[in-house]
Enzyme design. Structure first.
Site, mmCIF file in Angstrom:
data_model
loop_
_atom_site.group_PDB
_atom_site.id
_atom_site.type_symbol
_atom_site.label_atom_id
_atom_site.label_comp_id
_atom_site.label_asym_id
_atom_site.label_seq_id
_atom_site.Cartn_x
_atom_site.Cartn_y
_atom_site.Cartn_z
ATOM 1 N N ASN A 11 0.863 -1.182 0.000
ATOM 2 C CA ASN A 11 0.000 0.000 0.000
ATOM 3 C C ASN A 11 0.898 1.229 0.000
ATOM 4 O OD1 ASN A 11 -1.832 2.032 0.435
ATOM 5 N ND2 ASN A 11 -2.231 1.496 2.586
ATOM 6 N N LYS A 13 0.096 4.265 -0.317
ATOM 7 C CA LYS A 13 -0.565 5.447 0.248
ATOM 8 C C LYS A 13 -0.354 6.651 -0.696
ATOM 9 C CE LYS A 13 0.381 3.510 4.739
ATOM 10 N NZ LYS A 13 0.121 3.634 6.142
ATOM 11 N N HIS A 96 -9.470 0.845 4.519
ATOM 12 C CA HIS A 96 -8.223 1.072 5.257
ATOM 13 C C HIS A 96 -8.497 1.995 6.451
ATOM 14 C CE1 HIS A 96 -4.147 2.398 6.174
ATOM 15 N NE2 HIS A 96 -3.746 1.287 5.580
ATOM 16 N N GLU A 98 -6.926 4.428 7.569
ATOM 17 C CA GLU A 98 -6.745 5.861 7.280
ATOM 18 C C GLU A 98 -7.976 6.428 6.582
ATOM 19 O OE1 GLU A 98 -2.928 5.505 5.370
ATOM 20 O OE2 GLU A 98 -2.042 4.991 7.299
ATOM 21 N N GLU A 164 -5.380 -5.209 10.378
ATOM 22 C CA GLU A 164 -4.399 -4.150 10.588
ATOM 23 C C GLU A 164 -4.719 -3.415 11.879
ATOM 24 O OE1 GLU A 164 -2.357 -2.960 6.723
ATOM 25 O OE2 GLU A 164 -4.158 -1.749 6.870
ATOM 26 N N GLY A 170 2.227 2.217 10.617
ATOM 27 C CA GLY A 170 3.135 3.356 10.481
ATOM 28 C C GLY A 170 3.785 3.787 11.785
ATOM 29 N N SER A 209 3.440 -2.178 10.306
ATOM 30 C CA SER A 209 4.888 -2.123 10.542
ATOM 31 C C SER A 209 5.596 -3.443 10.229
ATOM 32 C CB SER A 209 5.180 -1.662 11.974
ATOM 33 O OG SER A 209 4.691 -0.342 12.169
#
Ligand code: PEP
Length: 259
Positions: A11, A13, A96, A98, A164, A170, A209
């Site tokens: 991904n 991003k 996701h 985010e 996730e 991140g 991560s």
């Protein structure tokens, strides 16, 4: 080790416009990737046509990072499923964290996006996972139960689930292999309740991560079928080393170590 074929998806991003996408893919294509693992990259929308041209004829699949549920219309800033398939995109990330935390994505809208994507012939990577507050409050499995409810409306043959934990995305903080396995086993049960025997073929990826150094131990868990990789997918060497870690798990090589 599992009977399911490992999948490692990157991904990207909001990284890599057209020029940087071409450069990164050229480096990735120069890596000798093992043929025993599925690999997918998900660049930003504007870079997808260039990526599609570069990846044509390669073993690396191409995915988008989001998709709308309508085929067309007054939905400023959105992209329809058919627009993705038209340029050779085969995969799409949906839900996701985010998107959920910054852009108001809900379980319902993620479910609608996923269903429309599948109807258009896309393979869906459906993301879910708890926040740190939810984990600390002992709510992890309840959150996964709620978020996974929409999966029952999807086609199991074109579905990948990505667990996730939000606190691991991140942050450099990875779930322990035991934490990942517990969540994946729970999700596997949920999929079995929804789909019966077909659940056995659904891949559940871990994301948060993942790096070359920790990939093999995470992917070695019985219900972890690969990874959704953010930061480490932006470097061709790191991403290909994560794919190699998955290949070592597929081969049942318990001695494999990243060096
Ligand atoms: C992600 O964005 O899906 C992700 C897992 O990011 P990172 O690997 O950087 O934690």
């Amino acid at each position: 080790m599992t009977d399911r074929r490992y999948l490692v998806a990157g991904n990207w991003k909001m990284h890599n416009g057209v020029a940087d996408t071409s450069a990164l893919l050229e480096r990735l294509l120069a890596e000798k990737l093992p043929g025993t693992v599925d690999a997918v990259v998900c660049p930003p929308f504007v870079s997808l046509p260039a990526a599609a041209m570069l990846l044509a004829g390669s073993e690396i699949g191409l995915g988008a990072q989001n998709v709308h549920w309508e085929a067309k219309g007054a939905f400023t800033g959105e992209i329809a499923p058919g627009m993705l398939t038209e340029i050779g995109v085969r995969w799409v990330i949906v839900g996701h964290s985010e998107r959920r935390s910054y852009f108001g994505e809900t379980d319902e809208t993620a479910g609608k996006r996923a269903a429309a994507a599948q109807a258009a012939g896309l393979e869906v990577i459906f993301c879910l996972g708890e926040t740190l507050e939810q984990r600390d409050a002992g709510e992890t499995l309840a959150v996964l139960e709620r978020q996974s409810a929409v999966l029952g409306d999807l086609d199991p043959a074109h579905l990948v689930v990505a667990y996730e934990p939000v606190w691991a995305i991140g942050t450099g903080r990875t779930a322990s292999p035991e934490q990942a396995q517990e969540a994946h086993a729970f999700l596997r049960q949920r999929l079995e309740a929804a789909f019966g025997g077909a659940a056995a073929g659904i891949r559940i990826l871990y994301g948060g991560s993942v790096k070359p150094q920790n990939a093999a131990v995470l992917f070695g868990q019985p219900d972890v079928d690969g990874g959704l990789i953010g930061g480490a997918s932006l470097d061709a060497r790191s991403f290909s080393d994560i794919i190699r870690a998955a290949a070592s798990c597929a081969a049942g090589d318990e001695q494999w170590q990243y060096s």
